[in-house]
Design a protein around this motif. Sequence first.
Motif, PDB file in Angstrom:
ATOM      1  N   ASP A  67       0.760  -1.227  -0.028  1.00 19.46           N
ATOM      2  CA  ASP A  67       0.057   0.045   0.031  1.00 19.46           C
ATOM      3  C   ASP A  67       0.846   1.354  -0.020  1.00 19.46           C
ATOM      4  O   ASP A  67       0.679   2.162  -0.605  1.00 19.46           O
ATOM      5  CB  ASP A  67      -0.947  -0.134   1.215  1.00 19.46           C
ATOM      6  CG  ASP A  67      -1.890  -1.041   1.189  1.00 19.46           C
ATOM      7  OD1 ASP A  67      -2.232  -1.522   0.196  1.00 19.46           O
ATOM      8  OD2 ASP A  67      -2.730  -1.206   1.899  1.00 19.46           O
TER       9      ASP A  67
ATOM     10  N   SER B 274       1.092   3.896  -2.986  1.00 17.32           N
ATOM     11  CA  SER B 274       0.801   5.510  -2.948  1.00 17.32           C
ATOM     12  C   SER B 274       2.072   6.097  -3.513  1.00 17.32           C
ATOM     13  O   SER B 274       1.773   7.304  -4.103  1.00 17.32           O
ATOM     14  CB  SER B 274       0.647   5.846  -1.459  1.00 17.32           C
ATOM     15  OG  SER B 274      -0.709   5.117  -1.430  1.00 17.32           O
TER      16      SER B 274
ATOM     17  N   GLU C  79      -6.771   2.013  -6.071  1.00 18.84           N
ATOM     18  CA  GLU C  79      -6.212   2.782  -7.042  1.00 18.84           C
ATOM     19  C   GLU C  79      -7.437   3.886  -7.410  1.00 18.84           C
ATOM     20  O   GLU C  79      -7.246   5.084  -7.570  1.00 18.84           O
ATOM     21  CB  GLU C  79      -5.620   2.260  -7.985  1.00 18.84           C
ATOM     22  CG  GLU C  79      -5.000   3.191  -9.079  1.00 18.84           C
ATOM     23  CD  GLU C  79      -3.454   3.228  -9.007  1.00 18.84           C
ATOM     24  OE1 GLU C  79      -2.865   3.868  -9.846  1.00 18.84           O
ATOM     25  OE2 GLU C  79      -2.858   2.937  -7.985  1.00 18.84           O
TER      26      GLU C  79
ATOM     27  N   LEU D  48      -7.969   6.399  -4.683  1.00 21.49           N
ATOM     28  CA  LEU D  48      -7.008   7.253  -4.568  1.00 21.49           C
ATOM     29  C   LEU D  48      -7.177   8.410  -5.836  1.00 21.49           C
ATOM     30  O   LEU D  48      -6.958   9.694  -5.326  1.00 21.49           O
ATOM     31  CB  LEU D  48      -5.739   6.754  -4.792  1.00 21.49           C
ATOM     32  CG  LEU D  48      -5.091   5.956  -3.758  1.00 21.49           C
ATOM     33  CD1 LEU D  48      -3.774   5.180  -4.289  1.00 21.49           C
ATOM     34  CD2 LEU D  48      -4.822   6.818  -2.356  1.00 21.49           C
TER      35      LEU D  48
END
Length: 277
Positions: A63, A67, A102, A105
């Motif tokens: 993770d 990011s 994803e 995000l």
Amino acid sequence: MRNKCKFGHRRGQTRKSLADIRFEIKTVQIKEEAVCLDPEVDEHINWFQQEYVKTEKDWREIDKRMSQTLEIRRKLIGGRTPLKDILKMFPFLQCPYQLFREFQLLTRTDICKKTRHILESYSENILASLSLVDNPIYIALQEKMKQHTDEDMLKHMKMTATCLLLPDVFGEDSSLFVIVNDKVQVSTPVLEVKNPFNMDVCEFSLYLEKERLTKVDDCITALAALIASFHVFGIECPRRLSQTLNFLETLIFDVPSPYSPSMKEKEKEVGFQHPVT
């Protein structure tokens, strides 16, 4: 730029034509599109490739690194880097969890939660709105429902049927949305479903460029993965599926989008209401 060429420039500078300025801008744009991977990004990519083949994976570190590499990944995808190269560098995008992460995000939206709400809220109306007397999927649904009395099982079957039949609501090409018990023939994101109403052996898979990207457990996760893949991999929606995906995205993002009169009529049939903004 036009005003600069027409009305003048700062003293001491040579006047440039509009064509010269456009050439400079084009050159800058081309330079911006060229993506160079620095040693730090290379290290992340190597780590992803090694971690992906491990039996026990460090998801917390995955993770964190996903990011950290989001910006370069978006540049690569925006620059039309081939999908196979993207997946080679970032193999965890083949995992449903990372695909959904994803998407979150990028959009700040929980795609799985939204998709569940859509199927739970609209399945009854969508199935009721269609003329499905001769539809093989609807016939199979009716036969299977006669064999079960459990409410949760029946609800799951109806949501699965809705997922399979949604393009038919808008008169669009369902073969661009889901393939049932057959071979995938299209390159755009599409679901492959086997034995949809047999809870013991049913299979749901997401395909991109005629290759299986990932396998999921149920129709909710499958539909969420299909929608997410268009956004995550920067894939343009097929024209013959545009109203279906517009309908879904309007519900997912809670914003209205342009609709044709025929689509508004279909929305009324399935009990859809635009969100109040």
